[in-house]
Design an enzyme around this catalytic site. Structure first.
Site, PDB file in Angstrom:
ATOM      1  N   HIS A 172       0.861  -1.168  -0.099  1.00 26.03           N
ATOM      2  CA  HIS A 172      -0.127   0.094   0.012  1.00 26.03           C
ATOM      3  C   HIS A 172       0.841   1.211   0.120  1.00 26.03           C
ATOM      4  O   HIS A 172       2.079   0.972   0.070  1.00 26.03           O
ATOM      5  CB  HIS A 172      -0.995  -0.057   1.284  1.00 26.03           C
ATOM      6  CG  HIS A 172      -0.227  -0.022   2.543  1.00 26.03           C
ATOM      7  ND1 HIS A 172       0.534  -0.824   3.007  1.00 26.03           N
ATOM      8  CD2 HIS A 172      -0.329   0.956   3.590  1.00 26.03           C
ATOM      9  CE1 HIS A 172       0.959  -0.607   4.305  1.00 26.03           C
ATOM     10  NE2 HIS A 172       0.403   0.496   4.447  1.00 26.03           N
ATOM     11  N   HIS A 217      -6.797  -3.582   5.906  1.00 24.80           N
ATOM     12  CA  HIS A 217      -6.284  -2.424   6.648  1.00 24.80           C
ATOM     13  C   HIS A 217      -7.131  -1.002   6.481  1.00 24.80           C
ATOM     14  O   HIS A 217      -8.418  -1.200   5.796  1.00 24.80           O
ATOM     15  CB  HIS A 217      -4.976  -1.969   6.005  1.00 24.80           C
ATOM     16  CG  HIS A 217      -3.949  -1.124   6.833  1.00 24.80           C
ATOM     17  ND1 HIS A 217      -3.901  -1.032   8.091  1.00 24.80           N
ATOM     18  CD2 HIS A 217      -3.056  -0.114   6.272  1.00 24.80           C
ATOM     19  CE1 HIS A 217      -2.843  -0.049   8.584  1.00 24.80           C
ATOM     20  NE2 HIS A 217      -2.434   0.320   7.200  1.00 24.80           N
ATOM     21  N   ASP A 223       0.336  -4.744   7.817  1.00 24.97           N
ATOM     22  CA  ASP A 223      -0.729  -3.999   8.004  1.00 24.97           C
ATOM     23  C   ASP A 223      -2.077  -4.343   7.518  1.00 24.97           C
ATOM     24  O   ASP A 223      -2.689  -3.912   6.678  1.00 24.97           O
ATOM     25  CB  ASP A 223      -0.456  -2.651   6.896  1.00 24.97           C
ATOM     26  CG  ASP A 223       0.927  -1.684   7.489  1.00 24.97           C
ATOM     27  OD1 ASP A 223       1.769  -2.453   7.491  1.00 24.97           O
ATOM     28  OD2 ASP A 223       0.717  -0.540   7.585  1.00 24.97           O
ATOM     29  N   ASP A 232       5.665   4.722   5.259  1.00 18.33           N
ATOM     30  CA  ASP A 232       6.800   3.846   5.908  1.00 18.33           C
ATOM     31  C   ASP A 232       6.840   2.549   4.983  1.00 18.33           C
ATOM     32  O   ASP A 232       7.677   1.770   5.124  1.00 18.33           O
ATOM     33  CB  ASP A 232       6.441   3.278   7.213  1.00 18.33           C
ATOM     34  CG  ASP A 232       4.980   2.683   7.478  1.00 18.33           C
ATOM     35  OD1 ASP A 232       4.129   3.131   6.614  1.00 18.33           O
ATOM     36  OD2 ASP A 232       4.960   1.898   8.171  1.00 18.33           O
TER      37      ASP A 232
END
Length: 303
Positions: free
Chosen positions: A61, A138, A206, A65
């Site tokens: 995604h 997520h 995530d 980060d």
């Protein structure tokens, strides 16, 4: 053989002892990267591997980060006189996001091929890898990846001789090629036995736990899964921000029965992941905390 290196195992922000999220694999001269968090270039250098052979980058995604290291990586690859195409795979918006980041890397000596994931699952074939992208849960559109190296059946010399197939075609048939020459058609299934067990790696970060993750990781040689929080009092926080605890990752591994589980994408507050591994191993014994540079060679197993 598939070389696997967990380049960075941190989430949210880099720390002096922990780079942000990135995984790299090598197979048959092809290098693949999943995510490219800040510090990925340094992590590759620390490992002693090279940027230039990277030909595929997959993104789970577009949170910072997981992608903030990309512009610098592209510049370095360009400065290495790379001219071969680079394939990128990712959720909807891939080309828009990457081109926005490329404001500081506008001119590259190689083309980028964008492959945007469609639907909940999609399969891609790249340089010997069979990559399955699967949607996870997520707070933004996010995917996990299963990477498989398929293995053909054994070559049957007796069948090839009985069929009168010239020896000069044997290696091509063994690689899966259909040969049509001189009015004859030779097919791999004429000389190969049943497909053998290949190599399988499943990776996700995530996300909340989902049945799809367990299904994708079923029987994997290695399952690398988010363990954002190890502390028992962070369970509600994991639900709120749609992440996973160590215990939840272990429960997925117990269902999927991989050869081993590595935990990754640790919260910055989680200083010593190993302190919480006992509860994980009570659920799934072959579980290990990830760390930057953690590596393994996955090989074909004889049946």
């Amino acid at each position: 053989m598939l070389d696997v290196c967990l380049l960075g195992c941190g989430g949210m922000m880099p720390l002096p002892y922990r780079w942000l999220t990135s995984l790299m694999t090598r197979f048959n001269g092809s290098n693949l990267l999943i995510d490219c968090g800040e510090g990925t270039q340094v992590a590759v250098k620390e490992k002693g591997w090279s940027f230039k052979p990277i030909d595929t980058i997959c993104f789970t995604h577009y949170h910072g980060d997981h992608i903030s290291g990309l512009p610098g990586l592209l510049l370095t690859m360009g400065n290495a006189d790379r001219t071969e195409p680079l394939t990128m795979i990712g959720p909807k918006g891939l080309e828009r996001v990457v081109n926005a980041l490329r404001v500081i890397a506008p001119e590259l000596p190689f083309p980028i091929i964008f492959k945007e994931i469609q639907g909940n699952t999609q399969e891609f074939l790249c340089n010997g890898y069979r990559i399955t992208a699967f949607r996870v849960n997520h707070n933004v559109l996010c995917y996990g990846y299963t990477i498989e190296i398929d293995r053909a059946g054994r070559f049957d010399v007796d069948r090839a001789k009985t069929a009168g197939i010239p020896m000069k075609y044997w290696s091509r048939l063994q690689k899966g090629e259909v040969i049509e020459e001189n009015g004859c058609c030779y097919r791999p299934e004429d000389v190969l036995g049943p497909s053998r067990r290949g190599i399988k790696l499943t990776y996700c970060t995530d996300t909340r736990p989902t049945d799809m993750i367990a299904k994708q990781a079923e029987g994997a040689d290695l399952f690398i899964c988010e363990g954002m929080y190890g502390e028992p009092d962070k369970a509600q926080k994991a639900v709120e921000y749609k992440h996973m605890t160590f215990k939840e990752a272990a429960e997925l591994a117990r269902k999927a029965k991989p050869e081993q589980l590595w935990l990754t994408h640790f919260s910055p507050s989680l200083v010593r992941p190993e302190d919480y591994m006992e509860q994980v191993r009570n659920i799934f014994p072959k579980a290990y905390p990830g760390k930057d540079g953690k590596s393994i060679e996955l090989d074909f197993r004889e049946e």
